[in-house]
Design a protein around this motif. Structure first.
Motif, PDB file in Angstrom:
ATOM      1  N   ARG A  64      12.288  -3.499   3.707  1.00  0.00           N
ATOM      2  CA  ARG A  64      12.833  -2.520   2.784  1.00  0.00           C
ATOM      3  C   ARG A  64      11.699  -1.639   2.281  1.00  0.00           C
ATOM      4  NH1 ARG A  64      17.839  -1.526   2.507  1.00  0.00           N
ATOM      5  NH2 ARG A  64      17.711  -1.111   0.315  1.00  0.00           N
ATOM      6  N   ALA A  65      11.977  -0.382   2.122  1.00  0.00           N
ATOM      7  CA  ALA A  65      11.040   0.581   1.538  1.00  0.00           C
ATOM      8  C   ALA A  65       9.624   0.418   2.089  1.00  0.00           C
ATOM      9  CB  ALA A  65      11.050   0.460   0.024  1.00  0.00           C
ATOM     10  N   PRO A  66       9.406   0.760   3.365  1.00  0.00           N
ATOM     11  CA  PRO A  66       8.065   0.592   3.950  1.00  0.00           C
ATOM     12  C   PRO A  66       6.971   1.348   3.191  1.00  0.00           C
ATOM     13  CG  PRO A  66       9.678   1.048   5.671  1.00  0.00           C
ATOM     14  CD  PRO A  66      10.377   1.213   4.351  1.00  0.00           C
ATOM     15  N   ARG A  67       7.321   2.471   2.581  1.00  0.00           N
ATOM     16  CA  ARG A  67       6.306   3.211   1.805  1.00  0.00           C
ATOM     17  C   ARG A  67       5.868   2.409   0.580  1.00  0.00           C
ATOM     18  NH1 ARG A  67       9.520   8.587   2.608  1.00  0.00           N
ATOM     19  NH2 ARG A  67       8.620   9.263   4.578  1.00  0.00           N
ATOM     20  N   THR A  68       6.810   1.699  -0.024  1.00  0.00           N
ATOM     21  CA  THR A  68       6.467   0.838  -1.149  1.00  0.00           C
ATOM     22  C   THR A  68       5.542  -0.286  -0.690  1.00  0.00           C
ATOM     23  OG1 THR A  68       8.588   1.335  -2.170  1.00  0.00           O
ATOM     24  CG2 THR A  68       7.438  -0.608  -2.973  1.00  0.00           C
ATOM     25  N   ALA A  69       5.771  -0.804   0.499  1.00  0.00           N
ATOM     26  CA  ALA A  69       4.900  -1.844   1.048  1.00  0.00           C
ATOM     27  C   ALA A  69       3.489  -1.313   1.256  1.00  0.00           C
ATOM     28  CB  ALA A  69       5.468  -2.368   2.360  1.00  0.00           C
ATOM     29  N   VAL A  70       3.393  -0.075   1.721  1.00  0.00           N
ATOM     30  CA  VAL A  70       2.071   0.530   1.918  1.00  0.00           C
ATOM     31  C   VAL A  70       1.369   0.691   0.573  1.00  0.00           C
ATOM     32  CG1 VAL A  70       0.878   2.632   2.639  1.00  0.00           C
ATOM     33  CG2 VAL A  70       2.679   1.678   4.071  1.00  0.00           C
ATOM     34  N   GLY A  72       1.851  -1.104  -2.108  1.00  0.00           N
ATOM     35  CA  GLY A  72       1.465  -2.442  -2.549  1.00  0.00           C
ATOM     36  C   GLY A  72       0.212  -2.936  -1.848  1.00  0.00           C
ATOM     37  N   ALA A  73       0.121  -2.693  -0.544  1.00  0.00           N
ATOM     38  CA  ALA A  73      -1.083  -3.097   0.189  1.00  0.00           C
ATOM     39  C   ALA A  73      -2.305  -2.321  -0.293  1.00  0.00           C
ATOM     40  CB  ALA A  73      -0.883  -2.896   1.684  1.00  0.00           C
ATOM     41  N   LEU A  74      -2.125  -1.033  -0.553  1.00  0.00           N
ATOM     42  CA  LEU A  74      -3.246  -0.238  -1.081  1.00  0.00           C
ATOM     43  C   LEU A  74      -3.658  -0.727  -2.467  1.00  0.00           C
ATOM     44  CD1 LEU A  74      -2.276   3.363   0.097  1.00  0.00           C
ATOM     45  CD2 LEU A  74      -4.086   1.878   0.997  1.00  0.00           C
ATOM     46  N   ALA A  75      -2.693  -1.133  -3.264  1.00  0.00           N
ATOM     47  CA  ALA A  75      -3.018  -1.696  -4.583  1.00  0.00           C
ATOM     48  C   ALA A  75      -3.809  -2.987  -4.415  1.00  0.00           C
ATOM     49  CB  ALA A  75      -1.750  -1.953  -5.385  1.00  0.00           C
ATOM     50  N   GLY A  76      -3.438  -3.795  -3.434  1.00  0.00           N
ATOM     51  CA  GLY A  76      -4.195  -5.022  -3.159  1.00  0.00           C
ATOM     52  C   GLY A  76      -5.613  -4.731  -2.723  1.00  0.00           C
ATOM     53  N   VAL A  77      -5.783  -3.707  -1.900  1.00  0.00           N
ATOM     54  CA  VAL A  77      -7.129  -3.302  -1.472  1.00  0.00           C
ATOM     55  C   VAL A  77      -7.922  -2.780  -2.668  1.00  0.00           C
ATOM     56  CG1 VAL A  77      -8.401  -1.631  -0.062  1.00  0.00           C
ATOM     57  CG2 VAL A  77      -6.448  -2.857   0.911  1.00  0.00           C
ATOM     58  N   ALA A  78      -7.262  -2.030  -3.551  1.00  0.00           N
ATOM     59  CA  ALA A  78      -7.945  -1.471  -4.722  1.00  0.00           C
ATOM     60  C   ALA A  78      -8.360  -2.533  -5.729  1.00  0.00           C
ATOM     61  CB  ALA A  78      -7.046  -0.440  -5.398  1.00  0.00           C
ATOM     62  N   VAL A  79      -7.546  -3.582  -5.883  1.00  0.00           N
ATOM     63  CA  VAL A  79      -7.860  -4.616  -6.878  1.00  0.00           C
ATOM     64  C   VAL A  79      -8.813  -5.678  -6.316  1.00  0.00           C
ATOM     65  CG1 VAL A  79      -5.961  -6.268  -6.500  1.00  0.00           C
ATOM     66  CG2 VAL A  79      -6.797  -5.858  -8.796  1.00  0.00           C
ATOM     67  N   ALA A 100      -1.455  -8.896   3.634  1.00  0.00           N
ATOM     68  CA  ALA A 100      -0.869  -7.635   3.165  1.00  0.00           C
ATOM     69  C   ALA A 100      -0.933  -6.561   4.247  1.00  0.00           C
ATOM     70  CB  ALA A 100      -1.579  -7.157   1.902  1.00  0.00           C
ATOM     71  N   LEU A 101      -2.079  -6.428   4.877  1.00  0.00           N
ATOM     72  CA  LEU A 101      -2.223  -5.408   5.915  1.00  0.00           C
ATOM     73  C   LEU A 101      -1.381  -5.738   7.144  1.00  0.00           C
ATOM     74  CD1 LEU A 101      -6.023  -4.622   5.511  1.00  0.00           C
ATOM     75  CD2 LEU A 101      -4.063  -3.335   4.643  1.00  0.00           C
ATOM     76  N   SER A 102      -1.256  -7.016   7.460  1.00  0.00           N
ATOM     77  CA  SER A 102      -0.391  -7.427   8.574  1.00  0.00           C
ATOM     78  C   SER A 102       1.070  -7.122   8.261  1.00  0.00           C
ATOM     79  CB  SER A 102      -0.550  -8.920   8.852  1.00  0.00           C
ATOM     80  OG  SER A 102      -1.865  -9.213   9.250  1.00  0.00           O
ATOM     81  N   ALA A 103       1.492  -7.404   7.043  1.00  0.00           N
ATOM     82  CA  ALA A 103       2.877  -7.127   6.644  1.00  0.00           C
ATOM     83  C   ALA A 103       3.174  -5.637   6.733  1.00  0.00           C
ATOM     84  CB  ALA A 103       3.134  -7.641   5.226  1.00  0.00           C
ATOM     85  N   VAL A 104       2.255  -4.816   6.259  1.00  0.00           N
ATOM     86  CA  VAL A 104       2.464  -3.367   6.293  1.00  0.00           C
ATOM     87  C   VAL A 104       2.468  -2.861   7.733  1.00  0.00           C
ATOM     88  CG1 VAL A 104       1.373  -1.167   5.732  1.00  0.00           C
ATOM     89  CG2 VAL A 104       1.622  -2.905   3.993  1.00  0.00           C
ATOM     90  N   GLY A 105       1.553  -3.388   8.538  1.00  0.00           N
ATOM     91  CA  GLY A 105       1.508  -2.966   9.939  1.00  0.00           C
ATOM     92  C   GLY A 105       2.797  -3.294  10.671  1.00  0.00           C
ATOM     93  N   LEU A 106       3.320  -4.477  10.457  1.00  0.00           N
ATOM     94  CA  LEU A 106       4.577  -4.861  11.099  1.00  0.00           C
ATOM     95  C   LEU A 106       5.763  -4.103  10.522  1.00  0.00           C
ATOM     96  CD1 LEU A 106       4.026  -8.704  11.425  1.00  0.00           C
ATOM     97  CD2 LEU A 106       4.223  -7.051  13.297  1.00  0.00           C
TER      98      LEU A 106
END
Length: 164
Positions: A64-70, A72-79, A100-106
């Protein structure tokens, strides 16, 4: 859409969410100061968001909402640097980033408008995703305890990890 693209991002997001919750819970405000409190809040909110996104995606049968997943992954990278600076486990932070990056990639490989069958039709893919996530998350979660938690127990004995 393959079962891999439908189920794995959700399970990986759950693993990442559990790691972020573990990292946030391992920080102690008195030991890390204001930066630690901000990192702790960010990790806990991020972890809850990842769990919610994974649940919504698995329930829908597709990411759901792949942009939201991206985001979230960027927030994880930032934190991640803030988490490392406040004493979080580098192993757990790296595992969370990997998931996180694997989830976004898939999730980005799936077609947003496609109609997917429910994950119940692909139990093998779901079991495989859970096994991979568990293999990454379990050892990483074991490293989330900060040194301030290890050592003498209130009863005067030694903790299981003291001296390791």
């Amino acid at each position: 859409m393959s079962a891999l693209v439908r189920t794995w991002p959700a399970v990986f997001a759950w693993g990442c969410g559990l790691l972020h919750l573990g990292l946030g819970a391992s920080l102690r405000a008195e030991a890390t100061g204001a930066a630690g409190v901000l990192a702790m809040a960010a990790l806990l909110v991020l972890g809850l968001g990842e769990l919610a996104w994974g649940m919504a995606s698995l329930r829908a049968g597709r990411p759901r909402a792949p942009r939201t997943a991206v985001l979230g992954a960027l927030a994880g990278v930032a934190v991640a640097p803030a988490a490392l600076a406040t004493g979080c486990s580098a192993v757990a932070v790296a595992a969370a980033l990997l998931l996180a990056l694997s989830a976004v990639g898939l999730a980005s490989r799936g077609k947003a408008g496609s109609t997917a069958s429910t994950p119940r039709r692909a139990p093998g893919a779901l079991i495989a995703a859970a096994a991979i996530a568990a293999a990454v998350v379990t050892p990483a979660l074991a490293t989330t305890d900060t040194p301030s938690h290890i050592g003498d127990l209130p009863s005067g004995g030694q903790g299981v990890h003291s001296g390791h």
